[in-house]
Design a protein around this motif. Sequence first.
Motif, PDB file in Angstrom:
ATOM      1  N   VAL A 193       0.814  -1.211   0.000  1.00 57.75           N
ATOM      2  CA  VAL A 193       0.000   0.000   0.000  1.00 57.75           C
ATOM      3  C   VAL A 193       0.846   1.259   0.000  1.00 57.75           C
ATOM      4  O   VAL A 193       0.375   2.342  -0.305  1.00 57.75           O
ATOM      5  CB  VAL A 193      -0.960   0.051   1.211  1.00 57.75           C
ATOM      6  N   ARG A 194       2.122   1.134   0.401  1.00 55.95           N
ATOM      7  CA  ARG A 194       2.990   2.305   0.401  1.00 55.95           C
ATOM      8  C   ARG A 194       4.157   2.072  -0.551  1.00 55.95           C
ATOM      9  O   ARG A 194       4.428   0.948  -0.960  1.00 55.95           O
ATOM     10  CB  ARG A 194       3.556   2.595   1.805  1.00 55.95           C
ATOM     11  N   ALA A 195       4.842   3.157  -0.870  1.00 54.95           N
ATOM     12  CA  ALA A 195       6.022   3.046  -1.714  1.00 54.95           C
ATOM     13  C   ALA A 195       7.092   3.984  -1.180  1.00 54.95           C
ATOM     14  O   ALA A 195       6.792   4.970  -0.515  1.00 54.95           O
ATOM     15  CB  ALA A 195       5.674   3.409  -3.146  1.00 54.95           C
ATOM     16  N   VAL A 196       8.317   3.640  -1.467  1.00 54.66           N
ATOM     17  CA  VAL A 196       9.445   4.467  -1.060  1.00 54.66           C
ATOM     18  C   VAL A 196      10.119   4.966  -2.324  1.00 54.66           C
ATOM     19  O   VAL A 196      10.501   4.164  -3.174  1.00 54.66           O
ATOM     20  CB  VAL A 196      10.449   3.635  -0.231  1.00 54.66           C
ATOM     21  N   THR A 197      10.233   6.275  -2.463  1.00 49.99           N
ATOM     22  CA  THR A 197      10.933   6.823  -3.613  1.00 49.99           C
ATOM     23  C   THR A 197      12.226   7.469  -3.162  1.00 49.99           C
ATOM     24  O   THR A 197      12.232   8.291  -2.252  1.00 49.99           O
ATOM     25  CB  THR A 197      10.038   7.840  -4.355  1.00 49.99           C
ATOM     26  N   ALA A 198      13.299   7.076  -3.806  1.00 51.39           N
ATOM     27  CA  ALA A 198      14.616   7.584  -3.414  1.00 51.39           C
ATOM     28  C   ALA A 198      14.813   9.000  -3.910  1.00 51.39           C
ATOM     29  O   ALA A 198      14.376   9.353  -5.003  1.00 51.39           O
ATOM     30  CB  ALA A 198      15.683   6.687  -4.007  1.00 51.39           C
ATOM     31  N   ILE A 199      15.437   9.815  -3.067  1.00 49.67           N
ATOM     32  CA  ILE A 199      15.806  11.164  -3.494  1.00 49.67           C
ATOM     33  C   ILE A 199      17.329  11.254  -3.354  1.00 49.67           C
ATOM     34  O   ILE A 199      17.848  12.017  -2.582  1.00 49.67           O
ATOM     35  CB  ILE A 199      15.080  12.226  -2.642  1.00 49.67           C
ATOM     36  N   GLY A 200      18.035  10.421  -4.097  1.00 50.73           N
ATOM     37  CA  GLY A 200      19.504  10.429  -4.044  1.00 50.73           C
ATOM     38  C   GLY A 200      20.010   9.798  -2.765  1.00 50.73           C
ATOM     39  O   GLY A 200      20.280  10.506  -1.800  1.00 50.73           O
ATOM     40  N   THR A 201      20.116   8.489  -2.699  1.00 58.40           N
ATOM     41  CA  THR A 201      20.189   7.909  -1.385  1.00 58.40           C
ATOM     42  C   THR A 201      20.617   6.448  -1.341  1.00 58.40           C
ATOM     43  O   THR A 201      20.746   5.794  -2.360  1.00 58.40           O
ATOM     44  CB  THR A 201      18.767   8.027  -0.770  1.00 58.40           C
ATOM     45  N   ALA A 202      20.839   5.965  -0.124  1.00 54.11           N
ATOM     46  CA  ALA A 202      21.029   4.541   0.127  1.00 54.11           C
ATOM     47  C   ALA A 202      20.147   4.165   1.310  1.00 54.11           C
ATOM     48  O   ALA A 202      20.095   4.899   2.296  1.00 54.11           O
ATOM     49  CB  ALA A 202      22.491   4.255   0.444  1.00 54.11           C
ATOM     50  N   GLU A 226       1.369  12.287  -6.062  1.00 54.21           N
ATOM     51  CA  GLU A 226       2.494  13.078  -6.542  1.00 54.21           C
ATOM     52  C   GLU A 226       3.346  13.420  -5.338  1.00 54.21           C
ATOM     53  O   GLU A 226       2.820  13.632  -4.240  1.00 54.21           O
ATOM     54  CB  GLU A 226       1.960  14.372  -7.156  1.00 54.21           C
ATOM     55  N   LEU A 227       4.647  13.486  -5.519  1.00 52.15           N
ATOM     56  CA  LEU A 227       5.523  13.674  -4.365  1.00 52.15           C
ATOM     57  C   LEU A 227       5.474  15.085  -3.795  1.00 52.15           C
ATOM     58  O   LEU A 227       5.706  16.055  -4.502  1.00 52.15           O
ATOM     59  CB  LEU A 227       6.972  13.357  -4.754  1.00 52.15           C
ATOM     60  N   SER A 228       5.149  15.173  -2.509  1.00 53.52           N
ATOM     61  CA  SER A 228       5.349  16.441  -1.776  1.00 53.52           C
ATOM     62  C   SER A 228       5.492  16.086  -0.290  1.00 53.52           C
ATOM     63  O   SER A 228       4.645  16.406   0.520  1.00 53.52           O
ATOM     64  CB  SER A 228       4.206  17.424  -2.019  1.00 53.52           C
ATOM     65  N   SER A 242       1.271   9.703  10.827  1.00 55.08           N
ATOM     66  CA  SER A 242       0.086   9.304  10.067  1.00 55.08           C
ATOM     67  C   SER A 242       0.462   8.380   8.896  1.00 55.08           C
ATOM     68  O   SER A 242       1.446   8.605   8.199  1.00 55.08           O
ATOM     69  CB  SER A 242      -0.607  10.549   9.535  1.00 55.08           C
ATOM     70  N   VAL A 243      -0.368   7.359   8.702  1.00 52.56           N
ATOM     71  CA  VAL A 243      -0.130   6.469   7.560  1.00 52.56           C
ATOM     72  C   VAL A 243      -0.727   7.055   6.281  1.00 52.56           C
ATOM     73  O   VAL A 243      -0.477   6.557   5.197  1.00 52.56           O
ATOM     74  CB  VAL A 243      -0.732   5.056   7.786  1.00 52.56           C
ATOM     75  N   LEU A 244      -1.495   8.115   6.434  1.00 51.65           N
ATOM     76  CA  LEU A 244      -2.198   8.662   5.279  1.00 51.65           C
ATOM     77  C   LEU A 244      -1.393   9.738   4.558  1.00 51.65           C
ATOM     78  O   LEU A 244      -1.597   9.985   3.379  1.00 51.65           O
ATOM     79  CB  LEU A 244      -3.549   9.259   5.715  1.00 51.65           C
ATOM     80  N   THR A 245      -0.487  10.395   5.287  1.00 55.90           N
ATOM     81  CA  THR A 245       0.231  11.492   4.653  1.00 55.90           C
ATOM     82  C   THR A 245       1.598  11.041   4.150  1.00 55.90           C
ATOM     83  O   THR A 245       2.085   9.982   4.519  1.00 55.90           O
ATOM     84  CB  THR A 245       0.432  12.660   5.642  1.00 55.90           C
ATOM     85  N   GLN A 246       2.198  11.893   3.340  1.00 53.99           N
ATOM     86  CA  GLN A 246       3.543  11.604   2.820  1.00 53.99           C
ATOM     87  C   GLN A 246       4.585  12.037   3.829  1.00 53.99           C
ATOM     88  O   GLN A 246       4.399  13.022   4.532  1.00 53.99           O
ATOM     89  CB  GLN A 246       3.780  12.402   1.549  1.00 53.99           C
ATOM     90  N   HIS A 247       5.671  11.301   3.866  1.00 57.65           N
ATOM     91  CA  HIS A 247       6.732  11.667   4.794  1.00 57.65           C
ATOM     92  C   HIS A 247       8.057  11.678   4.071  1.00 57.65           C
ATOM     93  O   HIS A 247       8.305  10.838   3.209  1.00 57.65           O
ATOM     94  CB  HIS A 247       6.819  10.670   5.943  1.00 57.65           C
ATOM     95  N   HIS A 255      14.023  22.230  -0.488  1.00 57.57           N
ATOM     96  CA  HIS A 255      14.417  21.328   0.582  1.00 57.57           C
ATOM     97  C   HIS A 255      13.242  20.613   1.244  1.00 57.57           C
ATOM     98  O   HIS A 255      13.304  19.428   1.548  1.00 57.57           O
ATOM     99  CB  HIS A 255      15.235  22.060   1.635  1.00 57.57           C
ATOM    100  N   MET A 256      12.162  21.377   1.445  1.00 54.46           N
ATOM    101  CA  MET A 256      11.011  20.767   2.132  1.00 54.46           C
ATOM    102  C   MET A 256      10.128  19.976   1.166  1.00 54.46           C
ATOM    103  O   MET A 256       9.197  19.294   1.600  1.00 54.46           O
ATOM    104  CB  MET A 256      10.180  21.848   2.828  1.00 54.46           C
ATOM    105  N   GLY A 257      10.406  20.110  -0.108  1.00 53.74           N
ATOM    106  CA  GLY A 257       9.586  19.391  -1.087  1.00 53.74           C
ATOM    107  C   GLY A 257       8.203  19.990  -1.235  1.00 53.74           C
ATOM    108  O   GLY A 257       7.227  19.286  -1.477  1.00 53.74           O
ATOM    109  N   VAL A 258       8.098  21.311  -1.048  1.00 54.99           N
ATOM    110  CA  VAL A 258       6.817  21.996  -1.200  1.00 54.99           C
ATOM    111  C   VAL A 258       7.017  23.167  -2.155  1.00 54.99           C
ATOM    112  O   VAL A 258       8.125  23.408  -2.625  1.00 54.99           O
ATOM    113  CB  VAL A 258       6.271  22.492   0.169  1.00 54.99           C
TER     114      VAL A 258
END
Lengths: 349, 200
Positions: A181-190, A217-219, A235-240, B166-169
């Motif tokens: 149900v969730r996904a992890v998108t890398a932003i330059g990372t390990a 969409e990513l935010s 929250s499991v509903l919001t993006q982190h 940075h904050m992605g907003v």
Amino acid sequence: MLKNLQGILGGKVEHALVRLWSDELSEPEAAAIHNRLRGDPAYREEFRGSVAVLARMEELAEDGETLKILGGHRRLLQERRTKRRVALSLAFAVVLAIGAALTIFAPSRGSDESNLQRYSTRIGEQQTIGLDDGSILILNTAGQLVVDYSEQDRRILLERGEAYFDVAEDPERSFTVDLGVRAVTAIGTAFNIRKLPEGWQLAVIEGEVALHSQTEELSPSPLPVPADGEAVVVSVLTQHRVDQGWVVEFDAIRNELRAFRPESMDRYQQWRSGMLSFYREPLYRVVQELNRYSDKKILIEDTSAMELKVYTAVSVHDIDSALRGLELALPIKVTRHFDRIVISGATGD
Amino acid sequence: MSRPIASRHNNIVTLASRNGPGRRQLVEKLFDEHARALRLFLLGWSVPQDQIDDLVQELFTRLMSVAGLEEKMSDRTGSNRSYLLTMANNMLVDRERKSQVRRAYMTEQRETDLERMDERTPERIVAAQLELEAMRSVIRSMRLNWRVAFVLQRFGNMSYEDIAIHMGVTVRQVERYMVQAMRRIREERRKIETAGEASC
């Protein structure tokens, strides 16, 4: 812009101040601020009071909390800028090379064709997978994943087990690990992801990742800062946005996301070296870990032995030696059967 | 909006020239880009119109003696405007404090020097500490997004654009966070002032 102007004309001083600090202050906004400041003494008084208190707040620049936010964010921003520059030049080189190869070897290949590849490891096995874009995946014991690379994006489905992802930057294609149900998108990372029986665990070793649902969409927003050593439920509903040094665990039964910053990230990545170290861990936890690498199930028969504290380092490639070491260090007896290994308390002997 | 160099305060140009053509160009650029915002800022401080130009000059004069100005201004994560306005703000707070001291001196007609009057009394120190503590807890109690945006802008001297990246907003969202953070600070300041007036 109209909203900014409305805020200045009819709102409180913060609207004017925030626009004044902006490098994009427009002529009409400047004129509106000018008029309000000249024509409204109460407004001017508020403005003056606000900026005076800000000047006095300069002392807070040295506060631990402030430095923590500043340090992390500034460093990450610089890193990301550097990485982005490097990635852009690399991306250009890679595109050129692939373009040339396609022209020579496969001129008729469809541009949106994806390339599905499945990888799996047996119990106790680890596999290092070098992908075309330079990303490296290491799949831990009894794991299975699918790599789905296309010209638009890079997707990984972690079906079971644990994997470490060292992601090569590609500004044109996002790198996403599908976790149901969730996904992890890398932003330059390990980062390291481990599928658990009822959830998963994500540990960001370097850089940052976005935790989001499949279609969003990513935010992402940063995680709340917990007190040292404490976990926060988010929250499991919001993006982190999960930064380096953070661990997030998802509990599917409770439908809960827990985030925390461990003192060290070693335990989330040490498996790649083939060694596991335990410091004051209860025996049942150690056995839980060893079971992942053992083709014979290890069972603890005595409840009294379960909580024994363990200080040791073991090789995941030699579970038998690990058990012998435990037997020497703890008041336990290890009995090997053809289909299982049983640990019992040594006091009964 | 480029203004002819002759219209700028001569002292700025002279000082800039002394530091070499690079510094001169930098100061001209800063002047062109930020003088208007600085003037508005000074107006907000109730500085009379005829003194505003003098203060702008004073600020740029101070700027000339800032070590490593080029590095500061070319720091891509920083906002030059934010840096200049913070500098102006501190300059005005300093100026106001000194003028209060002078007023007190004139009123009381005592034989005391300005330096001694400038000393902070225990009451002032306590009041300042209480205010700082209140502001510290306001920052801590802010929503995380507001707090991060506020800290990065005020203490990190970062531009809205960089904060947004940075904050992605979006930049617009960063400005909203800043408005909310500043509102909390204004409300807290009001509370402190009201409490102070009530106790008098």
